[in-house]
Design an enzyme around this catalytic site. Structure first.
Site, PDB file in Angstrom:
ATOM      1  N   CYS A  51      35.663  21.867  -3.798  1.00  0.00           N
ATOM      2  CA  CYS A  51      35.738  21.979  -5.261  1.00  0.00           C
ATOM      3  C   CYS A  51      37.184  22.054  -5.747  1.00  0.00           C
ATOM      4  O   CYS A  51      37.600  21.326  -6.636  1.00  0.00           O
ATOM      5  CB  CYS A  51      34.963  23.201  -5.721  1.00  0.00           C
ATOM      6  SG  CYS A  51      35.203  23.567  -7.455  1.00  0.00           S
ATOM      7  N   CYS A  56      35.485  19.258  -7.993  1.00  0.00           N
ATOM      8  CA  CYS A  56      35.377  19.563  -9.426  1.00  0.00           C
ATOM      9  C   CYS A  56      36.718  19.699 -10.139  1.00  0.00           C
ATOM     10  O   CYS A  56      36.882  19.196 -11.247  1.00  0.00           O
ATOM     11  CB  CYS A  56      34.611  20.865  -9.652  1.00  0.00           C
ATOM     12  SG  CYS A  56      33.474  21.321  -8.352  1.00  0.00           S
ATOM     13  N   LYS A  59      38.838  16.418 -10.337  1.00  0.00           N
ATOM     14  CA  LYS A  59      37.983  15.464 -11.067  1.00  0.00           C
ATOM     15  C   LYS A  59      37.977  15.762 -12.565  1.00  0.00           C
ATOM     16  O   LYS A  59      38.148  14.872 -13.390  1.00  0.00           O
ATOM     17  CB  LYS A  59      36.553  15.536 -10.518  1.00  0.00           C
ATOM     18  CG  LYS A  59      35.526  14.841 -11.390  1.00  0.00           C
ATOM     19  CD  LYS A  59      34.119  15.208 -10.971  1.00  0.00           C
ATOM     20  CE  LYS A  59      33.752  16.613 -11.384  1.00  0.00           C
ATOM     21  NZ  LYS A  59      32.417  16.998 -10.877  1.00  0.00           N
ATOM     22  N   LYS A  60      37.782  17.032 -12.921  1.00  0.00           N
ATOM     23  CA  LYS A  60      37.710  17.387 -14.343  1.00  0.00           C
ATOM     24  C   LYS A  60      39.066  17.153 -15.014  1.00  0.00           C
ATOM     25  O   LYS A  60      39.140  16.731 -16.169  1.00  0.00           O
ATOM     26  CB  LYS A  60      37.270  18.853 -14.489  1.00  0.00           C
ATOM     27  CG  LYS A  60      37.189  19.358 -15.930  1.00  0.00           C
ATOM     28  CD  LYS A  60      35.821  19.191 -16.554  1.00  0.00           C
ATOM     29  CE  LYS A  60      35.772  19.581 -18.021  1.00  0.00           C
ATOM     30  NZ  LYS A  60      35.585  21.000 -18.264  1.00  0.00           N
ATOM     31  N   TYR A 193      26.703   9.913  -8.253  1.00  0.00           N
ATOM     32  CA  TYR A 193      27.407  10.323  -9.471  1.00  0.00           C
ATOM     33  C   TYR A 193      28.914  10.381  -9.253  1.00  0.00           C
ATOM     34  O   TYR A 193      29.686  10.175 -10.174  1.00  0.00           O
ATOM     35  CB  TYR A 193      26.863  11.654  -9.981  1.00  0.00           C
ATOM     36  CG  TYR A 193      27.194  12.853  -9.142  1.00  0.00           C
ATOM     37  CD1 TYR A 193      28.228  13.702  -9.501  1.00  0.00           C
ATOM     38  CD2 TYR A 193      26.476  13.140  -7.984  1.00  0.00           C
ATOM     39  CE1 TYR A 193      28.539  14.807  -8.734  1.00  0.00           C
ATOM     40  CE2 TYR A 193      26.788  14.242  -7.213  1.00  0.00           C
ATOM     41  CZ  TYR A 193      27.817  15.063  -7.591  1.00  0.00           C
ATOM     42  OH  TYR A 193      28.135  16.152  -6.829  1.00  0.00           O
ATOM     43  N   GLU A 197      31.658   9.115 -11.942  1.00  0.00           N
ATOM     44  CA  GLU A 197      32.701   9.978 -12.510  1.00  0.00           C
ATOM     45  C   GLU A 197      34.084   9.364 -12.270  1.00  0.00           C
ATOM     46  O   GLU A 197      34.905   9.286 -13.180  1.00  0.00           O
ATOM     47  CB  GLU A 197      32.631  11.376 -11.881  1.00  0.00           C
ATOM     48  CG  GLU A 197      31.420  12.172 -12.323  1.00  0.00           C
ATOM     49  CD  GLU A 197      31.354  13.549 -11.693  1.00  0.00           C
ATOM     50  OE1 GLU A 197      30.894  14.483 -12.380  1.00  0.00           O
ATOM     51  OE2 GLU A 197      31.740  13.724 -10.530  1.00  0.00           O
ATOM     52  N   GLY A 288      27.480   9.380  -0.409  1.00  0.00           N
ATOM     53  CA  GLY A 288      26.862  10.655  -0.051  1.00  0.00           C
ATOM     54  C   GLY A 288      27.770  11.473   0.850  1.00  0.00           C
ATOM     55  O   GLY A 288      28.830  11.014   1.282  1.00  0.00           O
ATOM     56  N   HIS A 468      26.694  24.337 -37.706  1.00  0.00           N
ATOM     57  CA  HIS A 468      26.917  23.036 -38.326  1.00  0.00           C
ATOM     58  C   HIS A 468      28.400  22.798 -38.539  1.00  0.00           C
ATOM     59  O   HIS A 468      29.117  23.730 -38.901  1.00  0.00           O
ATOM     60  CB  HIS A 468      26.189  23.018 -39.680  1.00  0.00           C
ATOM     61  CG  HIS A 468      26.079  21.664 -40.280  1.00  0.00           C
ATOM     62  ND1 HIS A 468      25.422  20.626 -39.645  1.00  0.00           N
ATOM     63  CD2 HIS A 468      26.549  21.159 -41.445  1.00  0.00           C
ATOM     64  CE1 HIS A 468      25.489  19.548 -40.417  1.00  0.00           C
ATOM     65  NE2 HIS A 468      26.166  19.844 -41.518  1.00  0.00           N
ATOM     66  N   GLU A 473      23.994  21.700 -32.102  1.00  0.00           N
ATOM     67  CA  GLU A 473      23.075  22.044 -33.199  1.00  0.00           C
ATOM     68  C   GLU A 473      21.837  21.154 -33.171  1.00  0.00           C
ATOM     69  O   GLU A 473      20.735  21.582 -33.534  1.00  0.00           O
ATOM     70  CB  GLU A 473      23.829  21.850 -34.523  1.00  0.00           C
ATOM     71  CG  GLU A 473      22.958  21.951 -35.755  1.00  0.00           C
ATOM     72  CD  GLU A 473      23.662  21.419 -37.001  1.00  0.00           C
ATOM     73  OE1 GLU A 473      23.284  21.853 -38.096  1.00  0.00           O
ATOM     74  OE2 GLU A 473      24.573  20.575 -36.871  1.00  0.00           O
TER      75      GLU A 473
END
Length: 493
Positions: A51, A56, A59-60, A193, A197, A288, A468, A473
């Site tokens: 990670c 993660c 990547k993020k 995925y 990404e 994988g 709002h 919402e």
């Protein structure tokens, strides 16, 4: 010399570190063994696991780089005068991301020291059920013995070794995040995925990117909840409209290196029955992940694994087939491959072992998100899984296509912004699952995850006042059922 510990953790990733630190907090003598084998292309990294180093976190950050690129385009519609064309420099982004990751590696080492956890940068293998042989990079051996041992070695990306040249010339996500120079024209191959990404942010920062896909785009992302076409096709449609190419139902057969150093990929197009080729700067495999157990010597001590997946079989308390040997995280059979579940499972395991607790990890209603350019977040059951479990007559699905307010002035297409909620049909209409495609999906789903974990119902949601004007919402206004066949497009306020 023999080292005696109350707990030895093999693997310094999210789950292993959480377990070790928790046990140390509870006053126990703890050691962690962590070792990163170089990828076939020679990439290595520090303490912290997938990670932090090759998952993660980088990547993020790269996803964020791509989002900023889109924001620069939108900004002109909002009155910002931005000189065109804008240009992205990979090396600047990569250096910043890599520096941040290195700071996390250092932080993990400091935390272990502060909590008096002994850290061995060694590769572990079982000598007997209580003893692990640690080997340093230089081949120096240390024997470590412990009352309890936790295996948390996670997984590594697989290579499609049946494809000629795949291992020799391809990279995986293990390498992409540590590249110093731009990968250039890139082919992320296959449909996990991870490839979506990566293709998303590579396209977003201006690189020519094509994804080679076999079937459903998100297959392999949480087997229970994402193997269905609708959400996946919306994500890929959006990516296509923003320039990612998709080579659908194609199988690569070989990769060759040209004199120019580019890689020529040959593939079969199963729809047309033809053979096609193109050249790329980088070929990235996302086929994988495999559990990293090869060198652990599990069979010697009798730890049972699933012969097909190679993952370790554990019970609800994370115990393996050998008393006092436990396993957590991606390496365990039937568990989600997610950092937060590994962390929670690790902490709870330490509390059960050393803290007089009996609480087990609850793997139901785990929220998660795919950080594709248009993010996809979900919690709970997919429509498919709900139908399988309860029967289609007992399920009500509410859905809506909505337009984020931010998209209006920027004249961005919102065709793929969609949400659906799966509920039981009986009187209280308990919410079984929520799926959301749109900006900030992770932030949206994280909030609703609490409600769904607490057994929220559709009538309760209808009494919840929306904020709002937000995308989240729209969840509080879901009223059109799939069963009705009515148009689910949201119009106006």
């Amino acid at each position: 010399g023999k080292n005696e510990y109350d707990l030895l953790v093999i693997g310094g990733g999210s789950g292993g570190l959480a377990c070790a630190k928790e046990a140390a907090q509870l006053g126990r003598k703890v050691a962690v063994l962590d070792y990163v084998d170089p990828s076939p292309q020679g990439t290595t990294w520090g303490l912290g696991g997938t990670c932090v180093n090759v998952g993660c976190i980088p990547k993020k950050l790269m996803h964020q780089a791509a989002l900023l690129g889109s924001a620069l385009k939108d900004a002109q519609h909002y009155g910002w005068n931005i000189a065109q064309p804008v240009h992205h420099t990979w090396s600047v982004m990569a250096q910043a991301v890599q520096n941040y990751v290195k700071s996390l590696n250092w932080g993990h080492r400091v935390q272990l020291q502060d909590k008096k956890v002994k850290y061995f940068n060694m590769k572990g293998s079982f000598a007997d059920p209580h003893t692990v042989r640690g080997l340093t990079k230089a081949g120096k051996e240390t024997i470590v013995s412990a009352d309890n041992i936790v295996i948390a070695t996670g997984g590594r990306p697989k290579f499609p070794t049946h494809i000629a040249g795949a291992l020799q010339y391809g990279i995986t996500s293990d390498d992409l995040f540590w590249l110093k120079e731009s990968p250039g024209k890139t082919l992320p191959s296959f449909n996990l995925y991870v490839s979506l990404e990566c293709a998303g942010f590579l396209t977003g920062i201006g690189l020519d990117t094509a994804v080679m896909m076999r079937s459903i785009p998100l297959r392999g992302f949480d087997q229970a909840s994402m193997e269905y076409l609708q959400m996946a096709s919306l994500v890929t449609e959006h990516m296509e409209s923003y320039g990612t190419k998709f080579l659908k139902r194609c199988f690569p057969t070989k990769v060759e290196k040209l004199e120019s150093n580019r890689l020529q990929v040959t593939w079969k197009n199963t729809d047309l029955g033809t053979e096609e080729t193109d050249s790329f700067d980088t070929v990235m495999w996302a086929v994988g992940r495999a559990p990293d157990t090869k060198t652990l010597n599990l069979e010697t001590v009798g730890v049972k694994t699933n012969s097909e997946t190679g993952k370790i079989i554990v019970d609800a308390s994370e115990a393996t087939s050998v008393p006092h040997i436990y396993a957590i995280g991606d390496i365990t059979e039937g568990r989600p491959e997610l950092t937060p579940t590994a962390i929670a499972a690790g902490k709870l395991l330490a509390q059960r072992l050393f803290g007089r607790s009996a609480e087990l990890m609850d793997y139901d209603n785990v929220p998660t998100t795919v950080f594709t350019p248009l993010e996809y977040g979900c919690v709970g059951l997919s429509e498919e899984a709900a139908v399988q479990r309860h029967g289609s007559d007992n399920i009500e699905v509410f859905h809506a296509y909505y337009k984020p307010l931010e998209f209006t002035v920027a004249e961005r297409d919102a065709t793929q912004c969609y949400m659906k909620m799966v509920c039981l049909r009986e009187r209280e209409q308990r919410i079984l699952g929520l799926h959301f495609i749109g900006p900030n999906a992770g932030e949206v789903i994280q909030g609703f995850a609490l409600g769904i974990k607490c057994g929220a119902t559709y009538p309760q949601l209808m009494k919840t006042v929306g904020i709002h004007p937000t995308c989240a919402e729209e969840v509080t206004k879901l009223h059109i059922t799939k069963r009705s066949g009515l148009d689910a497009t949201v119009t106006g306020c």
